[in-house]
Write a protein that holds these residues in place. Sequence first.
Motif, PDB file in Angstrom:
ATOM      1  N   TRP A 145     -21.528  26.619 -32.712  1.00  0.00           N
ATOM      2  CA  TRP A 145     -21.030  27.921 -33.168  1.00  0.00           C
ATOM      3  C   TRP A 145     -19.753  27.797 -33.997  1.00  0.00           C
ATOM      4  CZ3 TRP A 145     -22.553  33.054 -32.862  1.00  0.00           C
ATOM      5  CH2 TRP A 145     -21.576  34.004 -33.160  1.00  0.00           C
ATOM      6  N   ARG A 186     -19.977  35.670 -30.567  1.00  0.00           N
ATOM      7  CA  ARG A 186     -20.704  34.665 -29.779  1.00  0.00           C
ATOM      8  C   ARG A 186     -21.344  35.306 -28.548  1.00  0.00           C
ATOM      9  NH1 ARG A 186     -20.488  30.086 -26.312  1.00  0.00           N
ATOM     10  NH2 ARG A 186     -21.217  28.197 -27.378  1.00  0.00           N
ATOM     11  N   ARG A 232     -26.552  26.860 -31.075  1.00  0.00           N
ATOM     12  CA  ARG A 232     -25.497  27.696 -30.503  1.00  0.00           C
ATOM     13  C   ARG A 232     -24.281  26.863 -30.103  1.00  0.00           C
ATOM     14  NH1 ARG A 232     -23.889  32.304 -28.133  1.00  0.00           N
ATOM     15  NH2 ARG A 232     -23.069  32.225 -26.017  1.00  0.00           N
TER      16      ARG A 232
END
Length: 270
Positions: A206, A175, A203
């Motif tokens: 994730w 990440r 994002r």
Amino acid sequence: MRRYRITDGEGFELAGFDPDDTGDFEPGKGGKAKARAEVAELTAELDSLQERLYADGRHRVLVVLQGMDTAGKGGTIRRVFEGVNPSGVRVTAFKQPSEEELAHDFLWRVHPHVPRTGELVVFDRSHYEDVLIVRVRELVPEERWRARYRHIRDFEQMLVDEGTTIVKFFLHISRDEQAERLQARLDDPRKHWKFRLSDLHERQLWDRYQEAFEDAIAATATPSAPWVVVPANRKWYRDVVVGRELVRALRSLDLTYPPSPDDLTGVVVE
């Protein structure tokens, strides 16, 4: 490379794979330079093997590239296939499906792009999007996307039975690495075309994507269509792993140049 290759998904967990792994190449101690030198050698051999694949006329090769945004699918294609005859390699990028594609089963848009005999095809994203983004964004009911694992296994096995060699790569980044790569795109005006505000929303999902990738790999890794989990935080090591696996797969086909259909005994060009 065996430690990265998944042929049976039972007990598979992404947590068991370090995206920072660089194998025997030590960063800061010449590892990067050695890796790039090996990639150049692998690419040269891949070019020779691809020519034999075409001439041999018995086999087909399908390469699947999957990964989170910024994982390096495009960069992998550029680096690993640099110098390989472009007439023998075809790349298909699967974007958001069209209305026509959505009106059919999820494999309908994929099947026309699989390799012909003598051809090597790279999928930049693939049929796996229909058990990844579809799952994370809840675009179809769970019973529908979960059943697709079986459909994918059957589809890939059919391709293998018909003479296709399949190698599937998951480009595994952390990440934090993704954050650095996205920020690099923001900081460089020449890379703004690669950036979308929607990337930031994706994002935030994730953990859900990681779970979806983990389940997809576990459900579809087979001896005939294995997954390779590629440590991809270091681009130079990513390229080594992908290059080695592709060369290994092509070597295993025992490719040969066929003889001329004509008797060339004593033939001289004047």
